[in-house]
Design an enzyme around this catalytic site. Sequence first.
Site, PDB file in Angstrom:
ATOM      1  N   ASN A  99       0.786  -1.453  -0.347  1.00  0.00           N
ATOM      2  CA  ASN A  99       0.136   0.056  -0.133  1.00  0.00           C
ATOM      3  C   ASN A  99       0.819   1.407   0.086  1.00  0.00           C
ATOM      4  O   ASN A  99       2.178   0.833  -0.166  1.00  0.00           O
ATOM      5  CB  ASN A  99      -0.937   0.038   1.057  1.00  0.00           C
ATOM      6  CG  ASN A  99      -2.512   0.656   0.980  1.00  0.00           C
ATOM      7  OD1 ASN A  99      -2.648   1.196   0.586  1.00  0.00           O
ATOM      8  ND2 ASN A  99      -3.228   0.087   1.352  1.00  0.00           N
ATOM      9  N   HIS A 119      22.910   1.182  12.100  1.00  0.00           N
ATOM     10  CA  HIS A 119      24.313   1.488  12.424  1.00  0.00           C
ATOM     11  C   HIS A 119      24.732   0.704  13.680  1.00  0.00           C
ATOM     12  O   HIS A 119      23.800   0.687  14.817  1.00  0.00           O
ATOM     13  CB  HIS A 119      24.572   3.314  12.440  1.00  0.00           C
ATOM     14  CG  HIS A 119      23.949   3.970  11.399  1.00  0.00           C
ATOM     15  ND1 HIS A 119      24.939   3.769  10.044  1.00  0.00           N
ATOM     16  CD2 HIS A 119      22.771   4.450  10.753  1.00  0.00           C
ATOM     17  CE1 HIS A 119      24.064   4.723   9.740  1.00  0.00           C
ATOM     18  NE2 HIS A 119      22.868   5.086  10.435  1.00  0.00           N
ATOM     19  N   ALA A 123      -1.106  -2.995  13.769  1.00  0.00           N
ATOM     20  CA  ALA A 123      -0.994  -1.341  13.162  1.00  0.00           C
ATOM     21  C   ALA A 123      -0.256  -0.749  14.414  1.00  0.00           C
ATOM     22  O   ALA A 123      -0.094  -0.843  15.361  1.00  0.00           O
ATOM     23  CB  ALA A 123      -2.416  -0.660  12.902  1.00  0.00           C
TER      24      ALA A 123
END
Length: 205
Positions: free
Chosen positions: A84, A114, A157
């Site tokens: 999406n 990192h 979500a």
Amino acid sequence: MPNEDRTKIICGRTPESAAMLANVKRAMAITANLNRLTFNDADEIRALFSELIGKKVDESFLLIPPFYTAGGDEIRVGRNVFVNQNCTFYDLGGLDIADDVMIGPNVSLITAGHPLEPSQRRSTTGKPIAIGKNVWIAAGAIVIGGVTVGENSVVAAGSALAQIAFEAGFADHAHFSNVFRRHTGLTPLNYRRQFKSRVGHARQS
């Protein structure tokens, strides 16, 4: 070069870092063209995405721009994959997406990072992400390098996954509890109790 835990390490001012930078520029040019397209330009989107990853995607692949990446050549996608709007894939460590995966808007799959050691922090690291068959990654989720999401799983979500391997979608509570305990040292119930206790202390302070 990768080390024993599958972490790729690229130090600055080396031939590897120069190649990485060149690939970033290549990806930025391709995605700039891709992001000018609309939902109705599905064939052109597939063609540009195929150029980006260096392999032709299946006709069932569907992506809605905009889309962002800092490489692209380490992305591998299966059949019937849906991506999406406004997703970001940083694929330096390797990103494998199996068949029938659905990826919601604003999802970030970030294999690059990192080192924590300050003296090494200008180096770039990459750990692989693997997304199993029939996974749904819902809107706004973030998946960090080193994570495997097992088939049929749902990533909630707005969640963030780092260094926890989901297995078989946690099809039953007992299996979920065993995997959760293995990674956190706590049962889900004890974890919830500790979380509520911390929230209560924070509200009182």
